[in-house]
Write a protein that holds these residues in place. Structure first.
Motif, short mmCIF file in Angstrom:
data_model
loop_
_atom_site.label_atom_id
_atom_site.label_comp_id
_atom_site.label_asym_id
_atom_site.label_seq_id
_atom_site.Cartn_x
_atom_site.Cartn_y
_atom_site.Cartn_z
N PHE A 1 3.14 -0.66 1.61
CA PHE A 1 2.00 0.23 1.86
C PHE A 1 0.86 -0.52 2.55
O PHE A 1 0.19 0.04 3.42
N ARG A 2 0.64 -1.77 2.20
CA ARG A 2 -0.46 -2.53 2.80
C ARG A 2 -0.28 -2.69 4.30
O ARG A 2 -1.25 -2.83 5.05
N LYS B 1 -4.32 3.45 -0.13
CA LYS B 1 -4.28 3.33 -1.59
C LYS B 1 -3.99 4.69 -2.23
O LYS B 1 -3.18 4.78 -3.17
N SER B 2 -4.62 5.72 -1.72
CA SER B 2 -4.39 7.07 -2.27
C SER B 2 -2.95 7.50 -2.02
O SER B 2 -2.32 8.12 -2.89
N LEU B 3 -2.43 7.18 -0.83
CA LEU B 3 -1.04 7.53 -0.53
C LEU B 3 -0.09 6.80 -1.46
O LEU B 3 0.86 7.40 -2.00
N ALA B 4 -0.33 5.51 -1.68
CA ALA B 4 0.55 4.74 -2.55
C ALA B 4 0.53 5.29 -3.97
O ALA B 4 1.57 5.33 -4.66
N THR C 1 0.64 -3.28 -2.79
CA THR C 1 1.64 -4.36 -2.77
C THR C 1 3.07 -3.86 -2.94
O THR C 1 4.02 -4.65 -2.90
N ASP C 2 3.24 -2.56 -3.11
CA ASP C 2 4.58 -1.99 -3.29
C ASP C 2 5.20 -1.62 -1.95
O ASP C 2 4.51 -1.21 -1.01
N ALA C 3 6.53 -1.73 -1.89
CA ALA C 3 7.26 -1.27 -0.72
C ALA C 3 7.32 0.25 -0.73
O ALA C 3 7.27 0.89 -1.79
#
Length: 288
Positions: free
Chosen positions: A76-77, A93-96, A119-121
């Protein structure tokens, strides 16, 4: 200096003309179909990604491609990368956070779900390959992280033109054959020719090897299936171009840095060569 005679000049001119004649299209050795070179913003020595196009491409991926295909190498980053889609960090951040990500183990040794973070894929639509195959009649939708690098176009020009096409590609910095093929594939779905027998659950595609692919037409709904917010026409052609550009970035997110560094290295080598030339002439000027 080596002097070239009339025959040599004629041969060189013929080679340049032949290379120019061979340039407009690249032939794909799949039933004689041809894959044309497309005008990508990231092509050439000075090419770079268009942030707005990458954002549109991610939208197409999210609404169409992500139903079947994963993007495991993109986190996501990465979506906030200034040389990439350049989405606002808060928006990413909101999307993640809208995705539930498996994490753990916790203190009791059990896995648990939590909202996604930067930090998540980007999560896969399926838990594993078997689940993906079961949903697609045995076919496994490939991960799209490196799909543009994994695909290419064969140059079936006559053998005497190969050196010229190679030099042309090197001088022009051509690295977009995978993007050209993917765009041609996405826009290559059509009705099979008369007498062509399709296998069960297969679709006809003019550029795919054997012309039979298990993937259904991604834009079967036609124009307007994905809405754009920036005024870009919502057409199938733009969907294919935008998602191809996004996947080209996903496969090579450091492309712009690499090209900048390459240009600096070439400038450095040219300046060094000129200085060494002057130094050689100064050192050996007394020698006859």
């Amino acid at each position: 200096m080596v002097k070239m005679g009339g025959a040599g000049l004629a041969l060189a001119a013929l080679g340049v003309a032949a290379a120019a004649w061979a340039g407009p299209v690249l032939a794909q050795e799949h039933g004689g179909t041809q894959v044309a070179r497309q005008p990508w913003t990231f092509s050439g020595l000075f090419g770079e990604f268009n942030n707005n196009q990458l954002q549109r491409g991610f939208r197409v991926y999210t609404e169409i491609c992500s139903r079947c295909h994963s993007l495991n190498r993109i986190y996501f980053r990465n979506l906030a990368d200034p040389d990439g889609p350049a989405f606002p960090v808060d928006g990413v951040k909101s999307l993640a956070a809208t995705h539930q990500v498996e994490d753990g183990p916790d203190d009791n040794g059990k896995m648990f779900k939590r909202p996604g973070t930067l930090t998540d894929a980007i999560p896969s639509p399926y838990k594993n390959d078997k689940e993906a195959r079961a949903a697609h009649n045995g076919a496994l939708p490939p991960d799209l992280s490196l799909i543009v690098r994994a695909r290419s176009v064969e140059n079936d020009a006559p053998f005497y033109l190969v050196p010229y096409t190679m030099v042309r590609d090197v001088l022009s910095g051509y690295q977009e054959s995978g993007a050209d093929y993917l765009y041609a594939y996405l826009t290559g779905f059509q009705e099979p020719p008369k007498g062509f027998k399709l296998g069960d659950f297969m679709q006809y595609n003019r550029v795919f090897p054997g012309h039979q692919t298990a993937m259904p037409p991604p834009f079967a709904g036609g124009d307007g299936v994905v809405k754009y917010d920036d005024g870009t026409p919502a057409t199938v052609d733009n969907y294919a171009r935008d998602v191809t550009a996004f996947l080209a970035w996903a496969a090579d997110p450091r492309l712009e840095d690499r090209k900048r560094l390459g240009l600096l290295v070439m400038i450095y080598l040219i300046i060094t060569a000129v200085l060494l030339g002057f130094a050689k002439r100064r050192i050996w000027r007394e020698v006859h």
